[in-house]
Write a protein that holds these residues in place. Sequence first.
Motif, mmCIF file in Angstrom:
data_model
loop_
_atom_site.group_PDB
_atom_site.id
_atom_site.type_symbol
_atom_site.label_atom_id
_atom_site.label_comp_id
_atom_site.label_asym_id
_atom_site.label_seq_id
_atom_site.Cartn_x
_atom_site.Cartn_y
_atom_site.Cartn_z
ATOM 1 N N GLY A 59 -9.717 -2.333 9.656
ATOM 2 C CA GLY A 59 -8.753 -3.456 9.386
ATOM 3 C C GLY A 59 -8.798 -4.762 10.698
ATOM 4 N N ALA A 60 -7.465 -4.294 11.101
ATOM 5 C CA ALA A 60 -7.493 -5.118 12.014
ATOM 6 C C ALA A 60 -8.352 -5.599 13.582
ATOM 7 N N ASP A 63 -11.758 -7.451 13.136
ATOM 8 C CA ASP A 63 -11.231 -8.462 12.719
ATOM 9 C C ASP A 63 -11.343 -8.723 14.106
ATOM 10 N N ARG A 64 -10.410 -7.558 15.531
ATOM 11 C CA ARG A 64 -10.380 -8.225 16.531
ATOM 12 C C ARG A 64 -11.570 -8.212 17.319
#
Length: 192
Positions: A59-60, A63-64
């Motif tokens: 997930g995030a 993305d990071r």
Amino acid sequence: MPERNQAALDFLLTRRSRPPKTLTAPGPSRDEMEVILTAAARVPDHGKLEPWRFIVLDGAALDRLAALAKTRGAALGKDEADIAKAAKQFEDGVVCVAVVESPKESPKVPVIEQTYSAGAVCLGLVNAALASGWGAGWLTGWHAFDRPFLEEGLGLAPQESLAGLVYLGTETVAPPERPRPDLAKVVTWLSE
């Protein structure tokens, strides 16, 4: 004669990593990942030091890391293609396990053996994922050796390094077979 585990042997003789760019959602659940990680941790580990650890990313977090790869690539003067390739690994990822080599002080076990153990964990992780029915592939890249990326993005300590990024997900296409080593060129038999 020893008892042969034909199913395991057949798996090892036909195993094939899956290119991470061919994997899609869904990925393994947390419960499924715990089984895969448990299997991956069953590697040679001289001195029982556990000179590695896992960071499970999705997930995030992916993305990071994609954004950080772009920032670090630009700061390092990497060309656009190299930056895009590094970022795409994370952008396309479903579940990724960062296998961190975390060497321990030992008067008996040299660091190189601890490095080999971390590499064995990466292969064990790929094989455990494949045996569980998931697609899996082991990648690195320039970002895997960039200290600011590793420390900021993954929180690695100064003595730690990244053994590999193992991506897991649902296979979209079966990869073609690739040439395998010619044993006549890589094996020496010594009997004396």
